[in-house]
Write a protein that holds these residues in place. Sequence first.
Motif: not given
Length: 264
Positions: A23-26, A139-143, A194-197, A250-253
């Motif tokens: 899942t993406y960071p909350r 658009l969302f992605q994780e890295s 916007v990015s959250v780790l 995880i980094e969600g962007t």
Amino acid sequence: MSDVLFPGRFRDLADYYTTGRPTYPRLLARRVADLIGLDGTGRVLDLGTGPGFLALDFHPFASEVLAVDPEPAMLRVARANAERAGKTIGFIQGSAADLGPLFGALYLVTIGRAFHWMDRPKTLAVLSELIVRGGAVALFQESYPVVPVNDWQPSFQAILDYYGASDPARERTHSNKDQEAVLLDSPFSHLERVSVLERRRTSVEHFIDRALSFARAWQGKPGSRLKDMALEVRDALAAYAQDGMVAEIIEGTALIARRPSEVD
């Protein structure tokens, strides 16, 4: 679009998406909602919803959430996830090609890991007719940042690359990565990120399901190929696991695209 070019590509992956894909960071959805002014009064469409993660993330900030996917098996697991979370979401079988006035006015359209399957210029042109003033496409992605905690990642990725070397969709998934160029040439040409780790501890079994969730890795062909890959993932992660759990960051962007004339 993926079902047209590669029929049934995601049919056998649906359950692995729920148990394997992160899942993406909350906090990511909240940050996006704050930036674009999504305050509980606007409608959200999650296009290519998969297991419904983004639809669930944005539910607290929307008056209504619609979630679209062409694969019935994906909609089945997405509905189950929504029921488990106690959230009401309108699920629709369809794709970007089905977008039109019947979807009504939208404030935000989210797309996670699916934009490369679409006719992107056409999709954005249609969305420009549906998204209200001030609204956005995101658009969302994780890295996985290159930090010591993620030292497991190169070995994991090497396994995916090895098993996916003969993927018939490889050219499409690797060539449609110019998202910024496509957006800059669209009505939604003002871009912000916007990015959250987030730090997590994830089970080895979850990582195995994550590997199996990638169609390129086994192409919907259960049997020895699937079992071999699972064994390789388990072996590769053994050195990083404690009590069956692996630490990861995880980094969600979110790449947020809006009409330039509507940005303060």
